[in-house]
Write an enzyme that holds these catalytic residues in place. Structure first.
Site, mmCIF file in Angstrom:
data_model
loop_
_atom_site.group_PDB
_atom_site.id
_atom_site.type_symbol
_atom_site.label_atom_id
_atom_site.label_comp_id
_atom_site.label_asym_id
_atom_site.label_seq_id
_atom_site.Cartn_x
_atom_site.Cartn_y
_atom_site.Cartn_z
ATOM 1 N N GLU A 162 1.178 -35.059 44.659
ATOM 2 C CA GLU A 162 -0.195 -35.348 45.071
ATOM 3 C C GLU A 162 -1.106 -35.326 43.850
ATOM 4 O O GLU A 162 -1.603 -34.247 43.465
ATOM 5 C CB GLU A 162 -0.675 -34.298 46.067
ATOM 6 N N GLY A 216 -8.335 -37.087 48.967
ATOM 7 C CA GLY A 216 -9.622 -37.157 49.652
ATOM 8 C C GLY A 216 -10.651 -38.027 48.950
ATOM 9 O O GLY A 216 -11.845 -37.942 49.249
ATOM 10 N N HIS A 272 -0.733 -26.325 47.519
ATOM 11 C CA HIS A 272 -1.639 -27.480 47.612
ATOM 12 C C HIS A 272 -2.677 -27.403 46.499
ATOM 13 O O HIS A 272 -3.106 -26.308 46.122
ATOM 14 C CB HIS A 272 -2.318 -27.493 48.986
ATOM 15 N N ASN A 290 -1.721 -32.832 57.190
ATOM 16 C CA ASN A 290 -2.361 -31.577 56.782
ATOM 17 C C ASN A 290 -3.816 -31.612 57.238
ATOM 18 O O ASN A 290 -4.625 -32.350 56.685
ATOM 19 C CB ASN A 290 -2.265 -31.464 55.239
ATOM 20 N N TRP A 291 -4.119 -30.822 58.255
ATOM 21 C CA TRP A 291 -5.472 -30.877 58.838
ATOM 22 C C TRP A 291 -6.490 -30.062 58.040
ATOM 23 O O TRP A 291 -7.663 -30.064 58.358
ATOM 24 C CB TRP A 291 -5.431 -30.399 60.287
ATOM 25 N N LYS A 292 -6.021 -29.331 57.060
ATOM 26 C CA LYS A 292 -6.900 -28.500 56.213
ATOM 27 C C LYS A 292 -7.792 -27.602 57.088
ATOM 28 O O LYS A 292 -7.372 -27.193 58.157
ATOM 29 C CB LYS A 292 -7.721 -29.382 55.283
ATOM 30 N N GLU A 297 -5.729 -27.838 46.453
ATOM 31 C CA GLU A 297 -6.966 -27.115 46.802
ATOM 32 C C GLU A 297 -6.768 -25.613 46.654
ATOM 33 O O GLU A 297 -7.694 -24.886 46.309
ATOM 34 C CB GLU A 297 -7.405 -27.510 48.222
ATOM 35 N N SER A 336 -4.919 -39.911 49.669
ATOM 36 C CA SER A 336 -5.609 -41.055 50.276
ATOM 37 C C SER A 336 -4.662 -42.087 50.894
ATOM 38 O O SER A 336 -4.896 -43.293 50.814
ATOM 39 C CB SER A 336 -6.528 -41.728 49.241
ATOM 40 N N GLY A 359 -3.783 -36.291 54.550
ATOM 41 C CA GLY A 359 -4.943 -35.450 54.826
ATOM 42 C C GLY A 359 -5.863 -36.141 55.820
ATOM 43 O O GLY A 359 -5.623 -36.137 57.026
ATOM 44 N N GLY A 360 -6.908 -36.774 55.294
ATOM 45 C CA GLY A 360 -7.955 -37.383 56.134
ATOM 46 C C GLY A 360 -7.433 -38.263 57.256
ATOM 47 O O GLY A 360 -7.881 -38.138 58.412
HETATM 48 C C1 PEP Z 1 -3.867 -33.741 51.116
HETATM 49 O O1 PEP Z 1 -4.812 -32.975 51.153
HETATM 50 O O2 PEP Z 1 -2.720 -33.294 51.060
HETATM 51 C C2 PEP Z 1 -4.150 -35.170 51.144
HETATM 52 C C3 PEP Z 1 -3.187 -35.974 50.805
HETATM 53 O O3 PEP Z 1 -5.404 -35.539 51.514
HETATM 54 P P1 PEP Z 1 -5.947 -37.048 51.698
HETATM 55 O O4 PEP Z 1 -4.892 -37.823 52.444
HETATM 56 O O5 PEP Z 1 -7.208 -36.911 52.477
HETATM 57 O O6 PEP Z 1 -6.159 -37.591 50.343
#
Ligand code: PEP
Length: 252
Positions: free
Chosen positions: A168, A174, A96, A9-11, A98, A213, A234-235
């Site tokens: 999640e 993040g 999500h 997920n590149w957000k 966010e 993470s 994510g990251g």
């Molecule tokens: C996400 O936003 O779905 C996520 C898992 O982010 P991160 O891996 O950066 O925690």
């Protein structure tokens, strides 16, 4: 064993030329990964066409990060499931944290998005998870249960394999502070029980992936757990080496 899924997920990151470079690097490095893993990239809307073009003919699938529940009409700024299909998406991420936390998406909005997406042919990754505050007062299971049950209302048996639940924990997204494999497995097992109580044996078709993470160093242990069928990244998905390492470990 269910087929593993790794979704990036590149957000709200990457301009079009950056999305092109990252996709090219991922495609190049992913080359010989086994067929046993579903690999998904979810760029921002503005890069869907570029990423979609580059992954065409590969085993990587395209996802959008959000969708609206109506087909067309006066909904300024929104994008329908049919439009996402038209843009080459096979998957969409819904609910999500966010979007729930920053943009006020409720369980009933999330459900409308799931139903509209499935109806129009998209596969859905629906995110659930508790905040730190909810966790600290012992409400993790209650929150996750109500989010999962709400997401599953109206789901038809034939759609079960088209829905993936991403657990999640919001406090792990993040933050660099991921749930331990045991903590994650405990919630995944509970989700498995919830889906089982609704769909009996058929619930085995629903995959449950973990997000928060995840990186190339902690993925292996997570994937050894019985009820963790992959990861939403994510990251670490913004770095080709890390993402491909995760995909490769999921394929072993
Ligand atoms: C996400 O936003 O779905 C996520 C898992 O982010 P991160 O891996 O950066 O925690």
């Amino acid at each position: 064993m269910k087929k593993m899924m790794i979704a990036g997920n590149w957000k709200m990151n990457l301009l079009r030329h950056q999305a092109r470079e990252l996709t090219q690097e991922i495609i190049l490095k992913i080359g010989d990964v086994k067929e046993g893993v579903d690999v998904i990239l979810a760029p921002p809307f503005t890069a869907l066409d570029i990423v979609g073009g580059l992954i065409a003919g590969s085993r990587v699938m395209l996802a959008a990060q959000n969708v609206f529940w109506e087909d067309r009409g006066a909904f300024t700024g929104e994008i329908s499931p049919a439009m996402l299909m038209d843009a080459g998406c096979k998957w969409v991420i819904v609910g999500h944290s966010e979007r729930r936390g920053i943009l006020g998406e409720t369980d009933s909005i999330v459900r409308k998005k799931i139903n509209a997406s499935l109806d129009d042919g998209l596969n859905v990754i629906v995110c659930v998870g508790e905040t730190l505050q909810e966790r600290e007062v012992g409400k993790t299971i209650k929150i996750v249960q109500s989010q999962v049950e709400s997401a599953l209302v109206d789901l038809e048996l034939e759609d079960l394999q088209r829905l993936v639940i991403a657990y999640e924990p919001v406090w792990a997204i993040g933050t660099g502070k991921n749930a331990t494999p045991q903590e994650a497995e405990y919630v995944h097992t509970t989700i498995h029980e919830i889906t089982g109580s609704i769909f009996s044996q058929d619930s085995e078709r629903i995959r449950i992936i973990y997000g928060g993470s995840v990186n190339g160093d902690n993925i292996e242990e997570l994937l050894h757990m019985d009820n963790i069928d992959g990861a939403l990244i994510g990251g670490a998905g913004l770095d080709a080496d890390s993402f491909v390492k995760i995909v490769k470990l999921a394929g072993e």
